[in-house]
Design a protein around this motif. Structure first.
Motif, mmCIF file in Angstrom:
data_model
loop_
_atom_site.group_PDB
_atom_site.id
_atom_site.type_symbol
_atom_site.label_atom_id
_atom_site.label_comp_id
_atom_site.label_asym_id
_atom_site.label_seq_id
_atom_site.Cartn_x
_atom_site.Cartn_y
_atom_site.Cartn_z
ATOM 1 N N VAL A 92 0.860 -1.200 0.014
ATOM 2 C CA VAL A 92 0.042 0.015 0.204
ATOM 3 C C VAL A 92 0.728 1.004 -0.004
ATOM 4 C CG1 VAL A 92 -1.914 1.392 1.467
ATOM 5 C CG2 VAL A 92 -1.882 -1.112 1.119
ATOM 6 N N THR A 93 0.503 2.104 -0.853
ATOM 7 C CA THR A 93 1.357 3.518 -0.886
ATOM 8 C C THR A 93 0.334 4.567 -0.530
ATOM 9 O OG1 THR A 93 2.190 2.827 -2.785
ATOM 10 C CG2 THR A 93 2.452 5.182 -2.294
ATOM 11 N N ALA A 94 0.942 5.397 0.524
ATOM 12 C CA ALA A 94 0.044 6.422 0.990
ATOM 13 C C ALA A 94 0.863 7.746 0.413
ATOM 14 C CB ALA A 94 0.256 6.541 2.519
ATOM 15 N N ASP A 95 0.173 9.078 0.288
ATOM 16 C CA ASP A 95 0.841 10.087 -0.395
ATOM 17 C C ASP A 95 0.375 11.382 0.707
ATOM 18 O OD1 ASP A 95 -0.243 8.428 -2.664
ATOM 19 O OD2 ASP A 95 1.551 9.171 -3.265
ATOM 20 N N VAL A 96 1.373 12.177 0.634
ATOM 21 C CA VAL A 96 1.028 13.389 1.642
ATOM 22 C C VAL A 96 0.053 13.955 0.766
ATOM 23 C CG1 VAL A 96 2.107 15.523 2.554
ATOM 24 C CG2 VAL A 96 3.160 13.337 2.892
ATOM 25 N N LEU A 97 0.130 14.332 -0.561
ATOM 26 C CA LEU A 97 -0.766 15.200 -1.341
ATOM 27 C C LEU A 97 -1.105 14.477 -2.729
ATOM 28 C CD1 LEU A 97 1.223 18.772 -1.240
ATOM 29 C CD2 LEU A 97 -0.938 17.967 0.126
ATOM 30 N N ARG A 98 -2.210 14.821 -2.851
ATOM 31 C CA ARG A 98 -2.636 14.260 -4.304
ATOM 32 C C ARG A 98 -3.382 15.367 -5.140
ATOM 33 N NH1 ARG A 98 -5.460 9.992 -1.090
ATOM 34 N NH2 ARG A 98 -7.251 10.805 -2.134
ATOM 35 N N PRO A 99 -3.527 15.192 -6.390
ATOM 36 C CA PRO A 99 -4.180 16.141 -7.114
ATOM 37 C C PRO A 99 -5.744 16.494 -6.723
ATOM 38 C CG PRO A 99 -2.777 14.790 -8.556
ATOM 39 C CD PRO A 99 -2.939 13.939 -7.361
ATOM 40 N N ASP A 100 -6.281 15.534 -6.267
ATOM 41 C CA ASP A 100 -7.733 15.525 -5.933
ATOM 42 C C ASP A 100 -7.669 16.170 -4.605
ATOM 43 O OD1 ASP A 100 -6.924 13.777 -4.258
ATOM 44 O OD2 ASP A 100 -8.494 12.329 -4.775
ATOM 45 N N GLY A 101 -6.660 16.980 -3.813
ATOM 46 C CA GLY A 101 -6.808 17.511 -2.480
ATOM 47 C C GLY A 101 -6.685 16.504 -1.501
ATOM 48 N N GLY A 102 -6.638 15.277 -1.705
ATOM 49 C CA GLY A 102 -6.778 14.197 -0.768
ATOM 50 C C GLY A 102 -5.289 14.153 -0.077
ATOM 51 N N PRO A 119 9.404 14.227 6.002
ATOM 52 C CA PRO A 119 10.494 14.428 5.076
ATOM 53 C C PRO A 119 10.272 13.396 3.796
ATOM 54 C CG PRO A 119 11.118 12.865 6.831
ATOM 55 C CD PRO A 119 9.802 13.539 7.360
ATOM 56 N N TRP A 120 9.208 12.668 3.930
ATOM 57 C CA TRP A 120 8.605 11.874 2.794
ATOM 58 C C TRP A 120 7.373 12.704 1.984
ATOM 59 C CZ3 TRP A 120 8.515 6.889 5.737
ATOM 60 C CH2 TRP A 120 10.000 6.279 6.017
ATOM 61 N N ALA A 121 7.207 12.529 0.765
ATOM 62 C CA ALA A 121 6.403 12.766 0.018
ATOM 63 C C ALA A 121 5.373 11.598 -0.093
ATOM 64 C CB ALA A 121 6.653 13.210 -1.413
ATOM 65 N N ALA A 122 5.712 10.343 0.044
ATOM 66 C CA ALA A 122 4.980 8.957 -0.017
ATOM 67 C C ALA A 122 6.025 8.018 0.400
ATOM 68 C CB ALA A 122 4.643 9.108 -1.362
ATOM 69 N N VAL A 123 4.986 6.969 0.903
ATOM 70 C CA VAL A 123 5.751 5.766 1.143
ATOM 71 C C VAL A 123 4.915 4.355 0.958
ATOM 72 C CG1 VAL A 123 4.547 5.822 3.627
ATOM 73 C CG2 VAL A 123 6.932 4.639 3.286
ATOM 74 N N THR A 124 5.433 3.394 0.513
ATOM 75 C CA THR A 124 4.846 2.229 0.128
ATOM 76 C C THR A 124 5.388 1.269 1.271
ATOM 77 O OG1 THR A 124 5.071 2.489 -2.104
ATOM 78 C CG2 THR A 124 4.821 0.351 -1.648
ATOM 79 N N VAL A 125 4.472 0.499 1.722
ATOM 80 C CA VAL A 125 4.898 -0.462 2.797
ATOM 81 C C VAL A 125 4.517 -1.714 2.432
ATOM 82 C CG1 VAL A 125 4.155 -1.271 5.137
ATOM 83 C CG2 VAL A 125 4.694 1.177 4.794
#
Length: 273
Positions: free
Chosen positions: A194-204, A218-224
């Motif tokens: 699963v990848t989580a993102d700090v910012l997405r184009p849809d505002g989420g 310090p991360w823009a996204a991380v995959t776990v």
């Protein structure tokens, strides 16, 4: 379509790409119908959740899928000390956005989320007191792809990979060489990514429930990677929501992770001579 010993199909659902791959070609049509049917079940979840919000804190009966999704979400909130907060979605609803972006940003001001502990789930009765608003996006999609993969593997006796957007789950025997995936490792043989993102184009994207704003990570996204997709989602979201100490915290969770760091500077446009 056959790729590296497995057969897959892709389609669009709610602005996301759904990927279904199986090792047994004959199982593909039935597996696709099963996954599509389970995804379609989220329409009923939307209706039930809207009813719970309109009830303004009065308990309302919900179906088994929404009950499970809420239970997983509240469990993740408790396990992370509120960092994976399903009520932080209210911050997005309350943010004030001007008609035109200010200073090049359209995000606007946000408020912090509510208290997830005020949400009550007793059996099939759900109560969401105002002004709380449940946003199950942090864990719901991950839970659903896991259940889809397990259902197809058990029902059709085939190795299977199900991906919806950046949530991926595998079940049953993997093909030789593993399943090819776009994020994290090159291949996956079992478990989930699963990848989580700090910012997405849809505002989420992930919010810090303590402030309602994007976390100072310090991360823009991380995959776990984890044995279960819901756990992978919980850890990925919590690692970003923790902010600066997220990387050290995630390193102690006993899972593999692939972070994407923030840009230190904005890319410069090409010069036209």
């Amino acid at each position: 379509m056959s790729v590296d010993g497995f057969f897959e199909v892709r389609w669009w659902w709610r602005d996301q790409v759904v990927r279904l791959a199986v090792t047994d070609r004959t199982a593909l049509p039935a597996a696709r119908r099963a996954v599509a049917r389970r995804l379609a079940g989220l329409r009923a979840v939307d209706v039930e959740l809207a009813r719970a919000h309109r009830a303004a804190g009065r308990p309302v009966p919900v179906g088994p899928l929404l009950r499970d999704l809420v239970a997983v979400s509240l469990g993740a909130a408790e396990a992370t000390g509120g960092l994976v907060d399903p009520t932080v979605g209210a911050a997005r609803l309350r943010r004030s956005v001007s008609p035109l972006p200010a200073c090049g940003s359209g995000w606007g001001r946000v408020d912090r989320g509510g208290d997830w502990r005020a949400v009550s789930l007793r059996g099939d009765l759900l109560a969401v007191p105002p002004p709380l608003w449940l946003d199950l996006g942090g864990t719901a999609g991950a839970y659903l792809v896991q259940r889809c993969a397990e259902h197809v593997a058990a029902r059709h006796g085939t190795g299977v990979l199900v991906a919806v957007g950046s949530r991926v789950a595998a079940a049953g025997p993997a093909p030789a060489g593993g399943w090819r995936v776009a994020h994290g490792p090159a291949t996956l043989t079992s478990g989930a990514l699963v990848t989580a993102d700090v910012l997405r184009p849809d505002g989420g994207g992930v919010r810090d429930p303590r402030t309602g704003a994007a976390p100072d990570s310090p991360w823009a996204a991380v995959t776990v990677a984890a044995p279960d997709a819901a756990r992978a989602a919980m850890l990925a979201v919590a690692a970003l929501a923790r902010g600066a100490d997220g990387p050290e915290w995630l390193a102690g969770q006993g899972v593999r992770a692939w972070p994407r760091t923030r840009r230190t500077a904005l890319p410069q446009p090409a010069t036209r001579w």
